[in-house]
Design an enzyme around this catalytic site. Structure first.
Site, short mmCIF file in Angstrom:
data_model
loop_
_atom_site.label_atom_id
_atom_site.label_comp_id
_atom_site.label_asym_id
_atom_site.label_seq_id
_atom_site.Cartn_x
_atom_site.Cartn_y
_atom_site.Cartn_z
N HIS A 307 -19.38 26.71 1.19
CA HIS A 307 -20.10 27.25 2.35
C HIS A 307 -21.58 27.17 2.07
O HIS A 307 -22.01 27.36 0.94
CB HIS A 307 -19.69 28.70 2.61
CG HIS A 307 -20.10 29.17 3.95
ND1 HIS A 307 -21.35 29.68 4.22
CD2 HIS A 307 -19.43 29.15 5.13
CE1 HIS A 307 -21.42 29.97 5.50
NE2 HIS A 307 -20.28 29.66 6.08
N ASP A 364 -12.02 28.98 7.08
CA ASP A 364 -11.09 28.00 7.66
C ASP A 364 -9.92 27.67 6.74
O ASP A 364 -9.00 26.97 7.16
CB ASP A 364 -11.84 26.71 8.01
CG ASP A 364 -12.74 26.90 9.21
OD1 ASP A 364 -12.36 27.71 10.08
OD2 ASP A 364 -13.81 26.28 9.27
#
Ligand code: CMC
Length: 428
Positions: A307, A364
């Site tokens: 991320h 996700d």
């Protein structure tokens, strides 16, 4: 030396740039006079160090793995709130009273239908069309049926535009789902709450009685809450950028949907499941794929890992992992993809490559497993993300317009050809 300004020494001169204070997290250097004073610009590919705006909506601390909506930690919100309340919180800045909540919900229900001509638009898309392309087009097309521009100086106009888009967008998401499955499309049912209504619009079969499954509704509600906002991510920055040209709300959101579609952003939830299926079909050799992800000559990346901001853990992933376990258990589903995901997580988290680069599972990584358990087709996963992110996009668009942010227009460091004369084709 002072901690409220930065001094730049350049070309024999000294320039001072004030620090902009924050209530939490990064403070900023205000360089708005930099180019005028020095002739220099900043270069920050991917905006890794650039604050594009001043915002009061969402705070996240990537090192500590903290995420707050309007100051409230995501763990408390996911546990105690519901998606409609979260939409109100993001849009208005405070948790609603019962009266404010009821008015907000009624405002959304007031728009719980879509002009019939929109059905003809969805009809012309082939069934093979990706739902995100359909959703982006239909959202843009909504403008045609609601042509009045939002007057940003009118709070009631802003409220109505938000409520209208929230109501109609859930139809568009449900319709793209029905289209994918070849099912007739529905309008909303005002006796249900927002998430129940969306669930019914998606899953009700034409010739069967419909029952709301509280486990499914609860799972959807939680997933939507966890996706509701994430400060200046790619799609939100897109919405703000497009809106900064005073483009309307619907068209700005439509651009955000396209940004979200990409596999490095929201499209990762689809890419994760496709990756897990591929590993399973290839014999389940998790270590082989971890090695592929580490190999710089191989384009393969471990989808759902890493991320831009979280360099410890993604708090949303922690909540979703637990929710995935609970939902599979209560629906009595055994999913090989979940086993592979857990093995992958274990192997990667012990590997020096992932540890040293602080690559952890993101939101996700596990969300697709829940969507799959609910029977949602893989290509629809990013549409689910978009439905969750909608209140964030609207809140950020509204904030940008109310703060009167200037049109977004970055500069560049040009490294192309110098001035040269045109040469006729026969002389080249
Ligand atoms: N698998 C393998 N290596 C990776 C991965 C990954 N998923 N992610 C980053 N790296 C490596 C990358 O190769 C680089 O290595 P090196 O330093 O040797 O060059 C290093 O880690 C830093 O990566 P980066 O690309 O510079 O980091 P970034 O902040 O620009 O990218 C990211 C962040 C999310 C785009 C990236 O981690 C990624 O592509 N992840 C997979 C896609 C994904 O899951 N996206 C969903 C993000 S969360 C939901 C959302 O925001 O929508």
């Amino acid at each position: 030396m002072s901690d409220n300004k930065v001094v730049l020494n350049y070309g024999g001169n000294s320039y001072e740039y004030p620090i902009v204070e924050s209530t939490l997290g990064d403070r900023g250097i205000d360089i708005s006079k930099l180019r005028d004073q020095t002739g220099l610009i900043t270069l920050d590919l991917g905006y890794k160090n650039t604050g594009a705006t001043i915002s009061e909506i969402t705070y996240l601390d990537g090192d500590k793995g903290e995420l707050y909506y309007r100051g409230y930690p995501i763990e408390q919100i996911a546990d105690k709130s519901n998606f409609t309340e979260v939409m109100y919180l993001l849009l208005h800045g405070e948790l609603p009273t019962q009266d404010q909540f009821s008015k907000f919900e009624a405002g959304i229900k007031n728009y719980n239908y879509i002009a019939d001509e929109m059905k003809r638009l969805i009809d012309v898309f082939p069934r093979s069309a990706h739902p995100m392309g359909v959703l982006s087009s239909l959202t843009s097309a909504l403008t045609a049926f609601n042509p009045k521009a939002v007057d940003v100086n009118s709070p009631s106009d802003l409220d109505h535009a938000a409520e209208m888009l929230i109501a109609k967008f859930s139809h568009l998401c449900a319709w793209t789902y029905r289209k994918k499955l070849g099912l007739p499309i529905n309008h909303g049912d005002n006796s249900l709450n927002y998430v129940e209504n969306f669930y019914r619009m998606c899953f009700r079969r034409p010739n069967e009685e419909f029952h709301l499954d509280p486990v499914v509704v609860g799972a959807l509600d939680k997933l939507l809450i966890l996706h509701a906002d994430h400060e200046q991510n790619c799609s939100t920055s897109t919405v703000r950028m497009v809106g900064s040209a005073h483009t309307g709300l619907f068209a700005s959101v439509s651009a955000g949907i396209s940004a979200l579609w990409g596999p490095l952003h929201g499209g990762a939830n689809q890419a994760v499941i496709e990756m897990l299926e591929m590993i399973e079909q290839d014999g389940g050799d998790v270590a082989k794929y971890v090695e592929k992800a580490k190999n710089k000559d191989d384009n393969f990346r471990l989808m759902g890992f890493g991320h831009r901001v979280y360099k410890n853990f993604d708090p949303r992933a922690t909540i979703i992992k637990k929710a995935a376990d609970d939902i599979l258990n209560s629906l009595g589903i055994e999913d090989k993809a979940l086993d592979i995901a857990m093995q992958l997580e274990r192997v990667a988290l012990e590997d020096e490559y992932f540890v040293s680069r602080k690559l952890y599972p993101n939101v996700d990584f596990y969300s697709g497993i829940i969507y799959r358990a609910l029977g949602i087709p893989t290509e629809m996963f990013t549409v689910m993300f978009a439905l969750g992110r909608l209140p964030g996009w609207i809140s950020q668009w509204k904030e940008m317009r109310l703060h009167n942010d200037p049109i977004g227009r970055p500069r560049q460091v040009y490294q192309g050809a110098q001035k040269r004369d045109y040469i006729a084709m026969n002389a080249r």
